[in-house]
Design an enzyme around this catalytic site. Structure first.
Site, PDB file in Angstrom:
ATOM      1  N   MET A  54      -7.291  -3.634  -0.298  1.00 39.89           N
ATOM      2  CA  MET A  54      -7.267  -2.520   0.883  1.00 39.89           C
ATOM      3  C   MET A  54      -6.962  -3.643   2.089  1.00 39.89           C
ATOM      4  SD  MET A  54      -9.140   0.725   2.145  1.00 39.89           S
ATOM      5  CE  MET A  54      -9.974  -0.503   3.562  1.00 39.89           C
ATOM      6  N   ASP A  56      -4.046  -2.791   5.205  1.00 42.72           N
ATOM      7  CA  ASP A  56      -3.371  -1.296   7.024  1.00 42.72           C
ATOM      8  C   ASP A  56      -3.608  -0.620   6.099  1.00 42.72           C
ATOM      9  OD1 ASP A  56      -2.519  -4.726   6.815  1.00 42.72           O
ATOM     10  OD2 ASP A  56      -0.679  -3.992   7.062  1.00 42.72           O
ATOM     11  N   PHE A 112       5.021  -1.076   1.047  1.00 38.85           N
ATOM     12  CA  PHE A 112       3.793  -1.529   2.195  1.00 38.85           C
ATOM     13  C   PHE A 112       3.989  -0.514   2.767  1.00 38.85           C
ATOM     14  CE2 PHE A 112       5.556  -6.441   2.748  1.00 38.85           C
ATOM     15  CZ  PHE A 112       4.610  -6.749   1.379  1.00 38.85           C
ATOM     16  N   ARG A 177       9.571  -4.330   8.870  1.00 35.17           N
ATOM     17  CA  ARG A 177       9.061  -3.046   8.048  1.00 35.17           C
ATOM     18  C   ARG A 177       7.575  -2.525   8.853  1.00 35.17           C
ATOM     19  NH1 ARG A 177       7.259  -8.778   7.066  1.00 35.17           N
ATOM     20  NH2 ARG A 177       5.204  -9.574   7.931  1.00 35.17           N
ATOM     21  N   ASP A 178       6.983  -1.788   8.692  1.00 36.96           N
ATOM     22  CA  ASP A 178       5.838  -1.114   8.915  1.00 36.96           C
ATOM     23  C   ASP A 178       5.891   0.124   9.880  1.00 36.96           C
ATOM     24  OD1 ASP A 178       4.747  -2.787   7.655  1.00 36.96           O
ATOM     25  OD2 ASP A 178       3.564  -4.278   9.224  1.00 36.96           O
ATOM     26  N   GLU A 230       3.825  -7.337  13.412  1.00 35.55           N
ATOM     27  CA  GLU A 230       3.309  -6.690  11.977  1.00 35.55           C
ATOM     28  C   GLU A 230       2.971  -4.949  12.898  1.00 35.55           C
ATOM     29  OE1 GLU A 230       3.002  -9.298   8.634  1.00 35.55           O
ATOM     30  OE2 GLU A 230       0.743  -8.760   9.470  1.00 35.55           O
TER      31      GLU A 230
END
Ligand code: FRU
Length: 507
Positions: A54, A56, A112, A177-178, A230
């Site tokens: 695991m 984020d 993601f 991303r994210d 990130e």
């Protein structure tokens, strides 16, 4: 093997079969209780999945009486890779129930990090007429492309269907991303905060339907750049004493001051398009080495609540698996405190009363030096320690957890010339890694002698919250043999404890 199946001379209770278990156990039970099992590092009061890996926290949202914790998850092995969205729910933020995987890999790539919103008014038009539902917004990541997708759920997050028009936002980049999406009430539209990670830019996009996004602003080349920006988050946080500010969180990895991963934040204003930092300062959300990818819950009342991943990419694939690898911090409420020329993020772990165990130490202690308090601690228990104290200048107040093998984990307040908190894991021997720092230090204003410290110690972590929540130090820690004694010690000067509470926490 679980704690109920402790090893007895190479046999387990289960394998003892009809051998007269009580008779065989009786003479050796004391030593058997001291032999750590393979799950000896398994977090008791922090979320970790039953198996796999695991990282984020994702999709944090409060919805219909449940807090949802989705997370980056490899269900196949306890190593990063094959990223799915794992899922757990809780009604009190401390006791979690794992549910089946929510999002999987597809031909287009892994699932993601991202976020979730409740599309209350069916702005997306993706729900049956008159109804809303949950929408997950995440990055579909392949080796060559990262683009944003959405998926909808009409059954309180139990199952999701990918939107047939995916991706909803693709700029032809492999480092994009994210997405964290929020409802921006003043402009009555959705805002997505997402990073162009290698360019060190936080991008803001707006949408009225979660399907069509237009770029409205960006923030960046700010603070610590690291190699990648990130997991951004943007949230309005109440200021103690009145008012609010917007806080923009940006995780960086690698390149943190202690090595590897860290979360920084900027304090400012946000008008739905542009984030403007109030000053040029970069601030870290935590002074330890194991606090990353912080995300706040959508749709909670009052101050925001955040969870971070309790690890560091420098060694997250190497730490003992227990049996899964990876744990989350305790959820913390966030507020802001204004100092003369500074802003401080204040983190307050949610109340742990639902999992309170037995009281181990309590009551004030008069001012003196030496051992102020000490007690045996239950085998394998998680502990909460709360201290309010006044130290003579130059004194050091330490909370030490130790065992007969000479291992020690300590958390201190040093009231010397450079006052501050220290988390010291140098005396633990269960797991060492060349990039794990031994100690993390947080500096308090000069002259600080009266303050507070709260510790939550689990089987493989310690969280220090000090100075009314301004100092947050999160570190993984691994004893080779579990600690069996806790001591509170004053050295180099006298310390008075106005408050001392130590209790065990039930896993
Ligand atoms: C941060 C991160 C994210 C990415 C995810 C992959 O820890 O690298 O940028 O979406 O992990 O699991």
């Amino acid at each position: 093997m679980s704690d109920n199946e402790l090893p007895v001379g190479g046999l387990t209770r289960r394998s003892l079969g009809g051998l007269g278990v009580a008779a065989i156990l009786a003479p050796s039970i004391a030593s058997a209780r001291r032999m750590p099992g393979p799950d000896r590092y398994r977090p008791q009061v922090h979320y970790s999945p039953a198996k796999g890996f695991m990282n984020d926290p994702n999709g944090l949202i409060f919805h219909e009486g449940e807090y949802h914790l989705f997370y980056q998850h490899n269900p196949f092995e306890a190593k990063a890779g094959h990223v799915h969205w794992g899922h757990a729910v809780s009604s009190d933020l401390v006791r979690w129930r794992e549910l089946p995987i929510a999002l999987g890999e597809t031909a287009a790539g892994q699932a993601f990090s991202g976020s979730a919103v409740y599309d209350r008014g069916n702005t997306s038009g993706l729900f049956p007429s008159g109804a809303g539902g949950l929408v997950a917004i995440y990055t579909r990541a392949s080796d060559t492309k990262q683009a944003q997708e959405i998926a909808t759920s009409t059954d309180r997050g139990r199952t999701f269907s990918g939107y047939p028009g995916n991706p909803v936002l693709d700029v032809g980049s492999a480092s994009f991303r994210d997405p964290k999406v929020l409802w921006h009430a003043p402009t009555r539209r959705w805002v997505m905060v997402v990073v162009r990670s290698r360019e060190h830019r936080v991008m803001f996009y707006a949408s009225s339907d979660l399907k069509h996004w237009s770029e409205v602003g960006s923030f960046g080349h700010a603070g610590l750049l690291g190699i990648d920006y990130e997991c951004p988050d943007l949230v309005e946080v109440p200021v103690e004493g009145g008012g609010t500010r917007w806080v923009l969180f940006v995780s960086i990895n690698p390149g943190a001051p202690l090595g590897g991963s860290a979360v920084q934040y900027f304090v400012g204003t946000f008008d739905g398009r542009r984030f403007e930092a109030e000053d040029g300062a970069t601030r870290l959300a935590d002074f330890g080495q194991d606090f990353y990818a912080l995300q706040t819950f959508a749709d909670v009342d009052g101050p925001p609540v955040a969870i971070a991943w309790m690890s560091n990419w420098l060694y997250s694939n190497d730490v003992p698996a227990s049996p899964s690898r990876g744990a989350m911090t305790l959820p913390r409420r966030l507020t802001l405190r204004r100092h003369a020329d500074d802003w401080r993020l204040v983190q307050t772990p949610v109340p742990l009363d639902p999992i309170a165990g037995s009281s181990i130490l309590s009551g004030p202690r008069p001012k003196r030096t030496g051992t102020l308090a000490g007690a045996a601690v239950p085998y394998g228990a998680a502990l909460e320690v709360v201290l309010r104290f006044e130290a003579d200048p130059g004194a050091i107040l330490s909370v030490r957890l130790r065992n007969a093998a000479g291992e020690m984990l300590s958390a201190c307040f040093d009231a010397g010339t450079y006052p501050g908190f220290v988390v010291d894991r140098s005396g633990t021997r269960g797991f060492r890694h060349r990039y794990m720092v031994d100690r993390a230090i947080w500096s308090a204003p000069q002259g600080t002698t009266t303050t507070d410290m709260r510790l939550i110690v689990d089987r493989s972590s310690i969280e220090l919250i000090g100075m009314g929540g301004e100092a947050s130090g999160t570190m993984l820690q691994y004893f080779a043999s579990p600690p069996d004694r806790l001591e509170v010690i004053a050295e180099g000067g006298a310390v008075a404890l106005m408050q001392l509470e130590v209790r065990s926490l039930n896993g």
